[in-house]
Motif scaffolding. Structure first.
Motif, PDB file in Angstrom:
ATOM      1  N   TYR A 189       0.966  -1.299  -0.195  1.00  0.00           N
ATOM      2  CA  TYR A 189       0.184   0.045   0.198  1.00  0.00           C
ATOM      3  C   TYR A 189       0.943   1.243  -0.167  1.00  0.00           C
ATOM      4  O   TYR A 189       0.384   2.420  -0.662  1.00  0.00           O
ATOM      5  CB  TYR A 189      -0.830  -0.058   1.330  1.00  0.00           C
ATOM      6  CG  TYR A 189      -2.089   0.814   0.984  1.00  0.00           C
ATOM      7  CD1 TYR A 189      -2.828   0.656   0.231  1.00  0.00           C
ATOM      8  CD2 TYR A 189      -2.358   1.839   2.014  1.00  0.00           C
ATOM      9  CE1 TYR A 189      -4.063   1.367  -0.271  1.00  0.00           C
ATOM     10  CE2 TYR A 189      -3.579   2.709   2.155  1.00  0.00           C
ATOM     11  CZ  TYR A 189      -4.479   2.288   0.755  1.00  0.00           C
ATOM     12  OH  TYR A 189      -5.619   3.131   0.624  1.00  0.00           O
ATOM     13  N   GLY A 190       1.995   1.296   0.608  1.00  0.00           N
ATOM     14  CA  GLY A 190       2.839   2.261   0.574  1.00  0.00           C
ATOM     15  C   GLY A 190       3.472   2.419  -0.510  1.00  0.00           C
ATOM     16  O   GLY A 190       3.591   3.847  -1.088  1.00  0.00           O
ATOM     17  N   ALA A 191       3.976   1.332  -1.175  1.00  0.00           N
ATOM     18  CA  ALA A 191       4.655   1.429  -2.448  1.00  0.00           C
ATOM     19  C   ALA A 191       3.940   1.774  -3.573  1.00  0.00           C
ATOM     20  O   ALA A 191       4.378   2.704  -4.297  1.00  0.00           O
ATOM     21  CB  ALA A 191       5.321   0.171  -2.816  1.00  0.00           C
ATOM     22  N   ILE A 192       2.838   1.409  -3.852  1.00  0.00           N
ATOM     23  CA  ILE A 192       1.760   1.793  -5.015  1.00  0.00           C
ATOM     24  C   ILE A 192       1.290   3.354  -4.496  1.00  0.00           C
ATOM     25  O   ILE A 192       1.202   3.928  -5.530  1.00  0.00           O
ATOM     26  CB  ILE A 192       0.528   0.860  -5.058  1.00  0.00           C
ATOM     27  CG1 ILE A 192      -0.163   1.181  -6.331  1.00  0.00           C
ATOM     28  CG2 ILE A 192      -0.628   0.900  -4.133  1.00  0.00           C
ATOM     29  CD1 ILE A 192       0.786   1.121  -7.761  1.00  0.00           C
ATOM     30  N   GLY A 193       1.231   3.723  -3.464  1.00  0.00           N
ATOM     31  CA  GLY A 193       0.859   5.158  -2.996  1.00  0.00           C
ATOM     32  C   GLY A 193       1.697   5.972  -3.634  1.00  0.00           C
ATOM     33  O   GLY A 193       1.319   7.266  -3.939  1.00  0.00           O
ATOM     34  N   LYS A 194       3.093   5.670  -3.729  1.00  0.00           N
ATOM     35  CA  LYS A 194       3.909   6.795  -4.136  1.00  0.00           C
ATOM     36  C   LYS A 194       3.827   6.787  -5.806  1.00  0.00           C
ATOM     37  O   LYS A 194       4.290   7.824  -6.329  1.00  0.00           O
ATOM     38  CB  LYS A 194       5.249   6.397  -3.756  1.00  0.00           C
ATOM     39  CG  LYS A 194       5.797   6.374  -2.400  1.00  0.00           C
ATOM     40  CD  LYS A 194       7.067   5.765  -1.915  1.00  0.00           C
ATOM     41  CE  LYS A 194       7.573   5.607  -0.511  1.00  0.00           C
ATOM     42  NZ  LYS A 194       8.759   5.024  -0.179  1.00  0.00           N
ATOM     43  N   PHE A 272       6.083  -5.340  -6.604  1.00  0.00           N
ATOM     44  CA  PHE A 272       7.021  -5.026  -5.661  1.00  0.00           C
ATOM     45  C   PHE A 272       7.836  -6.138  -4.881  1.00  0.00           C
ATOM     46  O   PHE A 272       6.801  -6.949  -4.223  1.00  0.00           O
ATOM     47  CB  PHE A 272       6.732  -3.938  -4.680  1.00  0.00           C
ATOM     48  CG  PHE A 272       5.932  -2.868  -5.278  1.00  0.00           C
ATOM     49  CD1 PHE A 272       6.626  -1.748  -5.860  1.00  0.00           C
ATOM     50  CD2 PHE A 272       4.705  -2.715  -5.392  1.00  0.00           C
ATOM     51  CE1 PHE A 272       6.345  -0.620  -6.330  1.00  0.00           C
ATOM     52  CE2 PHE A 272       4.173  -1.602  -6.002  1.00  0.00           C
ATOM     53  CZ  PHE A 272       4.815  -0.565  -6.301  1.00  0.00           C
ATOM     54  N   ILE A 273       9.023  -6.573  -4.873  1.00  0.00           N
ATOM     55  CA  ILE A 273       9.742  -7.594  -4.594  1.00  0.00           C
ATOM     56  C   ILE A 273      10.705  -6.980  -3.697  1.00  0.00           C
ATOM     57  O   ILE A 273      11.535  -6.362  -3.748  1.00  0.00           O
ATOM     58  CB  ILE A 273      10.372  -8.330  -5.729  1.00  0.00           C
ATOM     59  CG1 ILE A 273       9.413  -8.698  -6.776  1.00  0.00           C
ATOM     60  CG2 ILE A 273      11.027  -9.659  -5.130  1.00  0.00           C
ATOM     61  CD1 ILE A 273       9.820  -9.399  -8.129  1.00  0.00           C
ATOM     62  N   TYR A 274      10.411  -7.427  -2.349  1.00  0.00           N
ATOM     63  CA  TYR A 274      11.533  -7.505  -1.159  1.00  0.00           C
ATOM     64  C   TYR A 274      12.014  -8.545  -0.657  1.00  0.00           C
ATOM     65  O   TYR A 274      11.329  -9.746  -0.353  1.00  0.00           O
ATOM     66  CB  TYR A 274      10.455  -6.758   0.018  1.00  0.00           C
ATOM     67  CG  TYR A 274       9.846  -5.274  -0.516  1.00  0.00           C
ATOM     68  CD1 TYR A 274      10.463  -4.153  -0.164  1.00  0.00           C
ATOM     69  CD2 TYR A 274       8.501  -5.479  -0.974  1.00  0.00           C
ATOM     70  CE1 TYR A 274       9.762  -3.139  -0.680  1.00  0.00           C
ATOM     71  CE2 TYR A 274       7.722  -4.254  -1.268  1.00  0.00           C
ATOM     72  CZ  TYR A 274       8.543  -3.114  -1.059  1.00  0.00           C
ATOM     73  OH  TYR A 274       7.794  -1.921  -1.165  1.00  0.00           O
ATOM     74  N   ALA A 275      13.308  -8.750  -0.697  1.00  0.00           N
ATOM     75  CA  ALA A 275      13.967  -9.793  -0.461  1.00  0.00           C
ATOM     76  C   ALA A 275      15.490  -9.282   0.278  1.00  0.00           C
ATOM     77  O   ALA A 275      16.495  -9.720  -0.324  1.00  0.00           O
ATOM     78  CB  ALA A 275      14.209 -10.717  -1.353  1.00  0.00           C
ATOM     79  N   PRO A 276      15.433  -8.511   1.228  1.00  0.00           N
ATOM     80  CA  PRO A 276      16.745  -7.994   1.743  1.00  0.00           C
ATOM     81  C   PRO A 276      17.578  -8.927   2.255  1.00  0.00           C
ATOM     82  O   PRO A 276      18.887  -8.582   2.300  1.00  0.00           O
ATOM     83  CB  PRO A 276      16.254  -6.765   2.775  1.00  0.00           C
ATOM     84  CG  PRO A 276      14.923  -7.284   3.108  1.00  0.00           C
ATOM     85  CD  PRO A 276      14.172  -8.025   1.865  1.00  0.00           C
ATOM     86  N   ALA A 277      17.294  -9.988   2.867  1.00  0.00           N
ATOM     87  CA  ALA A 277      18.062 -10.970   3.258  1.00  0.00           C
ATOM     88  C   ALA A 277      18.564 -11.888   2.365  1.00  0.00           C
ATOM     89  O   ALA A 277      19.426 -12.785   2.766  1.00  0.00           O
ATOM     90  CB  ALA A 277      17.551 -11.567   4.687  1.00  0.00           C
ATOM     91  N   HIS A 278      18.131 -11.999   1.129  1.00  0.00           N
ATOM     92  CA  HIS A 278      18.599 -13.318   0.162  1.00  0.00           C
ATOM     93  C   HIS A 278      19.555 -12.424  -0.782  1.00  0.00           C
ATOM     94  O   HIS A 278      19.997 -11.191  -0.838  1.00  0.00           O
ATOM     95  CB  HIS A 278      17.288 -13.376  -0.672  1.00  0.00           C
ATOM     96  CG  HIS A 278      16.184 -14.398   0.251  1.00  0.00           C
ATOM     97  ND1 HIS A 278      16.416 -15.702   0.241  1.00  0.00           N
ATOM     98  CD2 HIS A 278      15.109 -14.054   0.863  1.00  0.00           C
ATOM     99  CE1 HIS A 278      15.455 -16.191   0.789  1.00  0.00           C
ATOM    100  NE2 HIS A 278      14.671 -15.266   1.478  1.00  0.00           N
ATOM    101  N   GLY A 306      12.856  -2.098  -2.980  1.00  0.00           N
ATOM    102  CA  GLY A 306      12.674  -0.568  -2.620  1.00  0.00           C
ATOM    103  C   GLY A 306      12.960  -0.229  -1.362  1.00  0.00           C
ATOM    104  O   GLY A 306      13.633  -1.175  -0.604  1.00  0.00           O
ATOM    105  N   ASP A 307      12.594   0.892  -0.845  1.00  0.00           N
ATOM    106  CA  ASP A 307      12.884   1.313   0.636  1.00  0.00           C
ATOM    107  C   ASP A 307      12.007   0.691   1.432  1.00  0.00           C
ATOM    108  O   ASP A 307      10.974   1.230   1.757  1.00  0.00           O
ATOM    109  CB  ASP A 307      13.080   2.861   0.657  1.00  0.00           C
ATOM    110  CG  ASP A 307      13.545   3.210   2.001  1.00  0.00           C
ATOM    111  OD1 ASP A 307      13.472   2.536   3.042  1.00  0.00           O
ATOM    112  OD2 ASP A 307      14.130   4.254   2.049  1.00  0.00           O
TER     113      ASP A 307
END
Length: 330
Positions: A189-194, A272-278, A306-307
């Motif tokens: 919701y945050g990412a698409i809101g931007k 949106f793909i979040y995989a900061p530990a991979h 993303g952030d």
């Protein structure tokens, strides 16, 4: 019974004016009438109501039209505030970051990321923070790796938190209305809101030691399903027998499979793909794989890593702000 239809229309129009101002910025009555399709007289009346609620205010910089100045209106984000709590999962446990923010996202007070183990430990942090501010927030919004179904925390990776009535517990202890939001839903919701506040997107989050989660936003609205289970991609057949962490040699292929599955079903404008530990994903290869398999998905943007914290924070802000607005207007 359909209820009071004129009152429902009035509430809808108040939300429409407010959303337009938040999205577009400073606007005059005439500009608002053009954006919304409402009459100038209706906009005038709605503006008066929103000002009385302290939700909008007059912009000190009027617009010039044909040599005359026309008053413009902007969102008043400073009157109300929100206690935002973001819970993060790590290899050795969970942490929480707490902030009191105004409805524009300005940080008024906060506590640096702290370990938590129980609802009581989270409440203690919240109460510490509340003592540092002069005015109490109008709402509390908590993002966590799970959901609240039938008023109880469920499908959560937090040991000992299952079946806890977290929103009620926080409300009873703080007297502040509390809402629970799934962390990946907040991220999405945050990412698409931007990009587009009325847009459609899917968010995929791959923690290292747990199954992935998915957030779904369609036409500006989050989708949680009938019971709140929508997005539990790791509970489906594709992950049957899967062990975690996912092997580095398999990770890119699994992400491509997930993207294809959700994109072909939901047809979002972005994933949106979040995989900061991979291990880092190859964005170009992933995009090429998706488009080669499904050429009709060329419109779908793939956005990697993303952030995370900023998207999480902004998603909770958007949810919390809308809840406060709805309670005031309705």
């Amino acid at each position: 019974m359909q209820g009071n239809i004129p009152e429902k229309m009035r509430q809808r129009n108040l939300h429409l004016i407010l959303k337009t101002i938040i999205t577009e910025g400073s606007l005059s009555v005439k500009q608002l009438a053009t954006y919304t399709g409402l009459s100038v007289m209706s906009v005038h009346n709605l503006i008066n109501v929103l000002q009385a609620y302290h939700l909008i205010k007059t912009d000190p910089h009027p617009v010039k039209t044909r040599g005359r100045s026309a008053a413009c209106f902007v969102a008043d984000t400073t009157t109300f505030s929100l206690l935002s709590i973001r819970i993060f999962e790590h290899l050795n446990g969970m942490t929480a970051k707490l902030e009191i923010i105004d409805l524009g996202g300005k940080r008024l007070a906060g506590i640096l990321e702290q370990p938590i183990s129980t609802p009581e430990s989270l409440l203690n942090l919240a109460q510490q923070l509340l003592k540092t501010v002069n005015r109490r927030p109008q709402g509390t919004i908590i993002g966590l790796p799970g959901a609240e179904i039938a008023s109880k925390v469920s499908i959560s990776d937090l040991p000992g938190w299952h079946d806890v009535k977290l929103s009620r517990y926080f409300y009873e202890q703080t007297a502040i209305k509390t809402t629970i939001i799934n962390d990946v839903t907040a991220l999405t919701y945050g990412a698409i809101g931007k990009l587009d506040s009325d847009g459609s997107a899917v968010g995929l989050y791959y923690p290292l030691n747990f199954g992935p989660g998915m957030g779904i936003v369609l036409h500006g609205h989050s989708e949680n399903g009938t019971t709140g289970m929508a997005g539990e991609i790791a509970s489906g057949p594709a992950y049957q027998g899967q062990t975690f962490p996912i092997a580095a040699t398999e990770f890119q292929k699994i992400v491509a499979r997930d993207v294809l599955n959700v994109a072909t079903i939901l047809d979002p404008q972005a994933v949106f793909i979040y995989a900061p530990a991979h291990p880092q994903l190859d964005a170009e290869q992933l995009q090429a794989t998706v488009q080669a398999d499904q050429p009709l998905l060329t419109h779908c943007q793939l956005k990697l890593d993303g952030d995370f914290d900023d998207d999480y924070c902004f998603g909770l802000l958007r949810f919390g702000r809308e809840i406060i607005y709805r309670d005031l207007i309705n």
